[in-house]
Design an enzyme around this catalytic site. Structure first.
Site, short mmCIF file in Angstrom:
data_model
loop_
_atom_site.label_atom_id
_atom_site.label_comp_id
_atom_site.label_asym_id
_atom_site.label_seq_id
_atom_site.Cartn_x
_atom_site.Cartn_y
_atom_site.Cartn_z
N SER A 110 -121.70 12.84 118.62
CA SER A 110 -120.68 12.23 119.47
C SER A 110 -120.78 12.49 120.97
CB SER A 110 -119.30 12.66 119.00
OG SER A 110 -118.92 11.87 117.91
N LYS A 157 -112.29 14.93 127.32
CA LYS A 157 -111.98 14.20 126.08
C LYS A 157 -110.59 14.61 125.58
CE LYS A 157 -114.18 13.28 121.52
NZ LYS A 157 -115.35 13.61 120.68
N SER A 160 -118.23 9.54 119.09
CA SER A 160 -116.81 9.40 119.30
C SER A 160 -116.36 9.63 120.73
CB SER A 160 -116.06 10.36 118.38
OG SER A 160 -116.30 11.71 118.76
N1 GLN Z 1 -120.33 9.43 114.22
C1 GLN Z 1 -120.25 10.62 113.44
C2 GLN Z 1 -119.01 10.58 112.60
O1 GLN Z 1 -118.40 9.60 112.55
C3 GLN Z 1 -120.24 11.83 114.34
C4 GLN Z 1 -118.94 12.01 115.04
C5 GLN Z 1 -118.92 13.20 115.93
O2 GLN Z 1 -119.95 13.75 116.29
N2 GLN Z 1 -117.70 13.64 116.24
O3 GLN Z 1 -118.64 11.52 111.96
#
Ligand code: GLN
Length: 484
Positions: free
Chosen positions: A176, A77, A152
């Site tokens: 995410s 990532k 994400s």
């Molecule tokens: N979807 C969640 C957010 O927008 C979690 C994101 C994540 O785990 N980085 O914060």
């Protein structure tokens, strides 16, 4: 492009395949499908071939062990710093940032012999559930190119599902890793908070952020976790705990294992096909000897509001460093320091990141701190206690990973709150810091993957992996491949 690490290592060590050949195959696959999938922000073809050459030399050398990932193509990532390779966090503010050092995760991957094929797309600063908040790439779901890959870490999930790398690394702050794994029909593991070092991993919400693997099989996820886990002096929150061999207990079965089913997770609004698949998975584990226990996690209901206070508060503080002074974008119109700060941040951050900075600044501001941030921290303690209580009567907890399968691109971008609700089932375990995995447990009538979440005790990834492996070995979902 569906072979497992073990199968590939066997071919590499027997001389049936070289890492240069293997890596070239993956780079060709990337060329073939990237235009449609869009998983990568940067492909590091040349560096990959160079690492593959080293891996090939090590295979034949008596002094150099090839390592647990020796010669295996891996994607990372774009939130992990890579020495000399652009690291953007999918943000315009870091579009041209080239770190002078490796994150600990990347150092450990390299030590394990991995061949890093590139940096994967994500929501900007990991804020989102669909990867649509990326400022630099558009990732599509390999199972249906009109749908999101989740987020994400959407690029990390899509790349593995599309056969563009064998395994990949993502990060999970509130879901995410698990939610995109569910959307893309693969395995995604969020380890215990502190199990994997955060050094050199760009911070979103430091008390929640955790790195972990994506893979096609549970065994591959276990191998990668073993390679990246462990104490790191450079991260004060990393846990000084021994790292077990996560593959050693995979085949121990689930006889007598107590599976907790929290009633708060089987709620109205959950897609009926998702619920049916998850219930069938629980029945299957029961038939393998597991014991099902009804449990309650009574504060689950508060996890969305608690998470969006804690995470935005930490984000507003963490993202203060992107001010145009030391690195990243600088917009200087000659109006002085304050103007430079403002213009840089105005131009460099996307809408969702700005929304989080504003929310976080608000909940930390004097007069509101007690009502929001302090209160949320207290509720977080209650959520943690819920898990501690539950684990007195069960060994793992099973829930759906996400309430629906992958949604259409653009479907949820207009309404931030509906997007936030995609993580309704993953947030509480993040707030509690406990490990959790998502594995495929079926497909909808539209051929979209469904994810099963298995949540474990603090530091007990081994039981989570064993349960997941037992289920996987009794089913064939993980062998299905997205047609591209
Ligand atoms: N979807 C969640 C957010 O927008 C979690 C994101 C994540 O785990 N980085 O914060």
């Amino acid at each position: 492009m569906t072979e497992t690490i073990k199968e590939l290592l066997h071919k590499l060590s027997s001389g049936a395949l070289t890492s240069v050949e293997l890596t070239s195959n993956y780079l060709d696959r990337i060329k073939e499908v990237e235009e449609r999938v869009g998983a990568f922000i940067t492909v590091t073809g040349e560096e990959a071939i160079n690492s593959a050459l080293v891996a090939d030399a090590n295979v034949n050398s008596p002094d150099d062990e090839p390592g647990p990932l020796g010669g295996i193509p891996v994607g990372v990532k774009d939130i992990f710093c890579t020495d000399g390779v652009r690291t953007t966090c999918a943000s315009k503010i870091l579009e041209n940032f080239i770190p002078p050092y490796d994150s600990t995760v990347v150092t450990k991957l390299k030590e394990a012999g991995a061949v890093i094929v590139g940096k994967l797309n994500m929501d900007e600063f990991a804020m989102g559930s669909s990867s649509e908040n990326s400022a630099l790439a558009d990732t599509r779901n390999p199972w249906d190119l009109e749908r999101v890959p989740g987020g994400s870490s959407g690029g990390s999930a899509a790349a593995v599902a599309a056969g563009e790398c064998v395994v990949s690394i993502g990060t999970d702050t509130g879901g995410s890793i698990r939610q995109p794994a569910a959307c893309c029909g693969i395995v995604g593991l969020k380890p215990t908070y502190g199990r994997v070092s955060r050094f050199g991993m760009m911070a979103f919400a430091s008390s929640l952020d955790q790195a972990g693997p994506f893979a096609r099989t549970v065994e591959d996820a276990a191998i990668v976790l073993g390679a990246i886990a462990g104490h790191d002096e450079k991260d004060s929150t990393s846990l000084d705990e021994p790292v077990p061999d996560f593959t050693a207990t995979l085949n121990d079965g689930v006889e007598g294992l107590r599976i907790g089913i929290p009633k708060e997770f089987f709620i109205e609004g959950i897609d009926p096909e998702v619920e049916a698949a998850v219930r069938a998975a629980i029945d299957l584990l029961k038939s393998k000897g597991a014991v099902v226990v009804d449990i309650s996690l009574p504060h689950t209901h508060y996890s969305v509001s608690t998470y969006y206070i804690v995470a935005t508060a930490e984000a507003s503080s963490n993202l203060a460093r992107y001010d145009g002074v030391k690195y990243g974008l600088r917009v200087d119109n000659g109006g002085g320091l304050m103007d430079m700060y403002r213009d840089t941040r105005e131009a460099g951050f996307g809408a969702e990141v700005k929304r989080r900075i504003m929310l976080g600044t608000y909940v930390l501001s004097s007069g509101y701190y007690d009502a929001y941030y302090r209160k949320a921290s207290q509720v977080r303690t209650l959520i943690k206690r819920d898990f501690a209580e539950a684990y007195k009567v069960c060994d793992v907890i099973i829930t759906p990973t996400a309430p629906t399968p992958a949604f259409k691109i653009g479907e949820k971008t207009a309404e931030p709150l509906t997007m936030y609700l995609s993580d309704i089932f993953t947030l509480s375990s993040s707030l509690a810091g406990v490990p959790a995995i998502s594995i495929p447990c079926g497909f909808t009538k539209e051929n979209l993957p469904i994810g099963l979440q298995i949540i474990g005790h603090h530091l007990d990834e081994a039981t989570v992996l064993r349960t997941a492996h037992t289920y996987e070995q009794a089913t064939e979902w993980h062998t299905r491949v997205a047609e591209l």
